[in-house]
Write a protein that holds these residues in place. Structure first.
Motif, mmCIF file in Angstrom:
data_model
loop_
_atom_site.group_PDB
_atom_site.id
_atom_site.type_symbol
_atom_site.label_atom_id
_atom_site.label_comp_id
_atom_site.label_asym_id
_atom_site.label_seq_id
_atom_site.Cartn_x
_atom_site.Cartn_y
_atom_site.Cartn_z
ATOM 1 N N GLY A 153 49.419 32.951 35.102
ATOM 2 C CA GLY A 153 48.094 33.058 35.682
ATOM 3 C C GLY A 153 47.176 31.974 35.150
ATOM 4 N N GLY A 154 45.964 31.906 35.730
ATOM 5 C CA GLY A 154 45.005 30.927 35.267
ATOM 6 C C GLY A 154 43.919 30.676 36.276
ATOM 7 N N LEU A 155 43.182 29.596 36.035
ATOM 8 C CA LEU A 155 42.077 29.181 36.908
ATOM 9 C C LEU A 155 42.535 27.999 37.751
ATOM 10 C CD1 LEU A 155 39.064 29.158 37.766
ATOM 11 C CD2 LEU A 155 38.657 27.674 35.785
ATOM 12 N N VAL A 156 42.302 28.088 39.048
ATOM 13 C CA VAL A 156 42.712 27.017 39.946
ATOM 14 C C VAL A 156 41.654 26.852 41.029
ATOM 15 C CG1 VAL A 156 44.049 28.572 41.439
ATOM 16 C CG2 VAL A 156 44.651 26.144 41.330
ATOM 17 N N GLN A 173 44.995 43.421 41.941
ATOM 18 C CA GLN A 173 43.781 44.221 41.967
ATOM 19 C C GLN A 173 42.585 43.329 41.717
ATOM 20 O OE1 GLN A 173 43.765 47.629 39.350
ATOM 21 N NE2 GLN A 173 42.144 48.606 40.525
ATOM 22 N N ALA A 174 41.733 43.226 42.720
ATOM 23 C CA ALA A 174 40.506 42.451 42.606
ATOM 24 C C ALA A 174 39.404 43.340 42.041
ATOM 25 C CB ALA A 174 40.107 41.913 43.977
ATOM 26 N N PRO A 175 38.360 42.748 41.467
ATOM 27 C CA PRO A 175 37.274 43.540 40.899
ATOM 28 C C PRO A 175 36.667 44.488 41.921
ATOM 29 C CG PRO A 175 37.074 41.261 40.225
ATOM 30 C CD PRO A 175 38.168 41.301 41.249
ATOM 31 N N LEU A 180 45.799 28.454 47.696
ATOM 32 C CA LEU A 180 45.060 29.604 47.168
ATOM 33 C C LEU A 180 43.623 29.608 47.666
ATOM 34 C CD1 LEU A 180 46.622 29.660 43.634
ATOM 35 C CD2 LEU A 180 46.514 31.627 45.173
ATOM 36 N N LYS A 181 43.116 30.818 47.872
ATOM 37 C CA LYS A 181 41.762 31.040 48.369
ATOM 38 C C LYS A 181 40.980 31.863 47.346
ATOM 39 C CE LYS A 181 43.620 31.435 53.069
ATOM 40 N NZ LYS A 181 43.707 32.300 54.274
ATOM 41 N N PRO A 182 39.661 31.767 47.389
ATOM 42 C CA PRO A 182 38.868 32.594 46.454
ATOM 43 C C PRO A 182 39.195 34.083 46.562
ATOM 44 C CG PRO A 182 37.492 30.898 47.425
ATOM 45 C CD PRO A 182 38.819 30.816 48.131
ATOM 46 N N GLN A 229 45.776 37.340 34.973
ATOM 47 C CA GLN A 229 44.582 37.018 35.767
ATOM 48 C C GLN A 229 44.791 35.723 36.550
ATOM 49 O OE1 GLN A 229 41.451 38.725 36.046
ATOM 50 N NE2 GLN A 229 41.143 37.200 37.676
ATOM 51 N N VAL A 230 44.473 35.782 37.827
ATOM 52 C CA VAL A 230 44.440 34.598 38.685
ATOM 53 C C VAL A 230 43.019 34.468 39.215
ATOM 54 C CG1 VAL A 230 45.236 33.568 40.844
ATOM 55 C CG2 VAL A 230 46.864 34.713 39.322
ATOM 56 N N THR A 231 42.403 33.330 38.948
ATOM 57 C CA THR A 231 41.038 33.071 39.411
ATOM 58 C C THR A 231 41.035 31.803 40.253
ATOM 59 O OG1 THR A 231 40.100 34.101 37.433
ATOM 60 C CG2 THR A 231 38.653 32.687 38.725
ATOM 61 N N VAL A 232 40.547 31.921 41.480
ATOM 62 C CA VAL A 232 40.477 30.778 42.394
ATOM 63 C C VAL A 232 38.995 30.472 42.614
ATOM 64 C CG1 VAL A 232 41.170 29.820 44.608
ATOM 65 C CG2 VAL A 232 42.585 31.575 43.491
ATOM 66 N N SER A 233 38.564 29.359 42.066
ATOM 67 C CA SER A 233 37.144 29.021 42.113
ATOM 68 C C SER A 233 36.962 27.531 41.919
ATOM 69 C CB SER A 233 36.392 29.782 41.013
ATOM 70 O OG SER A 233 35.030 29.380 40.970
ATOM 71 N N SER A 234 35.905 27.012 42.567
ATOM 72 C CA SER A 234 35.579 25.598 42.372
ATOM 73 C C SER A 234 34.528 25.454 41.288
ATOM 74 C CB SER A 234 35.090 24.992 43.686
ATOM 75 O OG SER A 234 34.009 25.747 44.202
#
Length: 115
Positions: free
Chosen positions: A9-12, A39-41, A85-87, A110-115
């Protein structure tokens, strides 16, 4: 007892890729299937993908078809290659094993997709 250990997992950034891995250890026998949920928040845990060990039947939820690929190695590791990947893919991803002795879950990654 069966233990599941997830990694990858990670930030992408949106449009990027990640590869998750899940290795089963312990008293692993009679594996029926392995797969991934997320599971999303503020949301319920949902099914993502699953692979049957015999016959290699694969299922995906509609929202990841064409972007995610589930695969396995000859032993007890399952992978989830996630492309484009999408947000909205942001979530904790959980590995699941269904076997002769029951259903087991990993701790999640955790997988986080964010710019």
């Amino acid at each position: 007892q069966v233990q599941l250990r997830e990694s990858g997992g990670g930030l992408v950034q949106p449009g990027g890729s990640l590869r998750l891995a899940c290795t089963a250890s312990g008293r692993v026998s009679g594996v029926y299937a392995m797969g991934w949920h997320r599971q999303a928040p503020g949301k319920e845990r949902e099914f993502v993908a699953r692979m049957r060990w015999a016959g290699h039947e694969i299922l995906y939820t509609d929202s990841v078809k064409g972007r995610f690929t589930i695969s396995r190695d000859p032993r007890n590791t399952v992978y989830l290659q996630m492309n484009s990947l999408k947000p909205e893919d942001t979530a904790v991803y959980y590995c699941r094993l269904d076997g002769a002795t029951g259903t087991y879950w990993g701790q999640g990654t955790q997988v986080t997709v964010s710019s």
